[in-house]
Design a protein around this motif. Structure first.
Motif, PDB file in Angstrom:
ATOM      1  N   VAL A  10       1.995  -6.503   0.925  1.00 39.02           N
ATOM      2  CA  VAL A  10       0.554  -6.304   0.809  1.00 39.02           C
ATOM      3  C   VAL A  10       0.210  -5.685  -0.545  1.00 39.02           C
ATOM      4  O   VAL A  10       0.978  -4.900  -1.095  1.00 39.02           O
ATOM      5  N   SER A  11      -0.943  -6.070  -1.084  1.00 37.04           N
ATOM      6  CA  SER A  11      -1.435  -5.451  -2.312  1.00 37.04           C
ATOM      7  C   SER A  11      -1.933  -4.049  -2.015  1.00 37.04           C
ATOM      8  O   SER A  11      -2.184  -3.693  -0.854  1.00 37.04           O
ATOM      9  N   VAL A  12      -2.120  -3.244  -3.044  1.00 38.58           N
ATOM     10  CA  VAL A  12      -2.568  -1.878  -2.821  1.00 38.58           C
ATOM     11  C   VAL A  12      -3.986  -1.824  -2.262  1.00 38.58           C
ATOM     12  O   VAL A  12      -4.387  -0.804  -1.695  1.00 38.58           O
ATOM     13  N   ASP A  13      -4.752  -2.907  -2.398  1.00 34.55           N
ATOM     14  CA  ASP A  13      -6.087  -2.928  -1.803  1.00 34.55           C
ATOM     15  C   ASP A  13      -6.127  -3.708  -0.492  1.00 34.55           C
ATOM     16  O   ASP A  13      -7.190  -4.078  -0.011  1.00 34.55           O
ATOM     17  N   GLY A  14      -4.961  -3.956   0.104  1.00 36.63           N
ATOM     18  CA  GLY A  14      -4.920  -4.409   1.484  1.00 36.63           C
ATOM     19  C   GLY A  14      -4.923  -5.891   1.742  1.00 36.63           C
ATOM     20  O   GLY A  14      -5.235  -6.325   2.861  1.00 36.63           O
ATOM     21  N   PHE A  15      -4.525  -6.713   0.747  1.00 35.85           N
ATOM     22  CA  PHE A  15      -4.538  -8.158   0.935  1.00 35.85           C
ATOM     23  C   PHE A  15      -3.122  -8.734   0.941  1.00 35.85           C
ATOM     24  O   PHE A  15      -2.259  -8.310   0.167  1.00 35.85           O
ATOM     25  N   ILE A  16      -2.897  -9.740   1.811  1.00 38.80           N
ATOM     26  CA  ILE A  16      -1.584 -10.381   1.916  1.00 38.80           C
ATOM     27  C   ILE A  16      -1.554 -11.729   1.197  1.00 38.80           C
ATOM     28  O   ILE A  16      -0.501 -12.346   1.094  1.00 38.80           O
ATOM     29  N   ALA A  17      -2.694 -12.190   0.712  1.00 38.65           N
ATOM     30  CA  ALA A  17      -2.814 -13.423  -0.065  1.00 38.65           C
ATOM     31  C   ALA A  17      -4.226 -13.475  -0.626  1.00 38.65           C
ATOM     32  O   ALA A  17      -5.118 -12.747  -0.156  1.00 38.65           O
TER      33      ALA A  17
END
Length: 207
Positions: A10-17
């Motif tokens: 996951v990205s640091v802002d909460g996205f998986i794609a």
């Protein structure tokens, strides 16, 4: 019954794609090291499938290898949604970890698709977890994050949340917890492992 763990990079802002299902550069750390991940009884995995469905060798840094190996070794079943299954064509019947896959879908398995693979198509998240735990025994059930993972969490069926957080900001895209709209409390992280290009975190779900 084995532990049900909702997991994803996951990205640091909460996205998986992103909005187009592109995961780059979220998964760069999976292929930027020199240490192959060991799974399936100790076999070095040299021909696994990444999120995009392309054949690649998972080679992580030595700093992440022990954590990833030990985590993957416990997995008996992966639970995924139909969107991800279609996106990667079910990893061509060879999941990156575990021996079985349960796909949450209103549609059946594609006719003639890898009949040798232990993939089970189940309508509904509760039935999916029931089937996954039946197959897993006392091993871990790994739930892919996203819409289906969020539904399973909302249904109270997730024991732990595991995140591999990478230093990337997407700004928008597919959320780790999907469109979940209810409050869920997690305990303090019991795993906090900062490694090269990734932070491994695990939280127990408060009941």
């Amino acid at each position: 019954m084995g532990t049900v763990i909702m997991h994803n990079v996951v990205s640091v802002d909460g996205f998986i794609a992103d909005e187009s299902d592109d995961v780059d550069p979220l998964h760069d750390w999976y292929f930027s090291g020199d240490d192959p991940i060991i799974e399936r009884g100790g076999r070095k995995d040299e021909e696994s499938f990444d999120h995009s469905g392309a054949g690649n060798a998972f080679k992580v840094s030595s700093a992440s290898a022990d954590y990833v190996r030990s985590t993957w070794a416990t997995i008996g079943v992966i639970v995924m949604g139909r969107h991800l299954f279609d996106l990667v064509n079910g990893w061509e019947g060879k999941p990156p970890a575990g021996e079985h896959v349960v796909v949450v879908s209103h549609r059946p398995k594609p006719e003639g698709w890898h009949p040798e693979a232990s993939y089970h198509f189940v309508d509904g998240v509760t039935a999916a977890i029931d089937k996954a735990q039946e197959l897993a025994g006392d091993r871990t059930v790994a739930v892919n994050a996203g819409e289906v993972g969020g539904q399973i969490l909302a249904a109270g069926l997730v024991d732990e949340v595991a995140m591999d957080v990478v230093p990337v900001v997407f700004g928008s895209g597919k959320r780790f917890f999907g469109s979940i709209d209810s409050r869920h409390l997690l305990a303090d992280p019991h795993v906090v492992i900062p490694r090269d290009g990734v932070l491994h975190l695990r939280f127990k779900v408060r009941r």
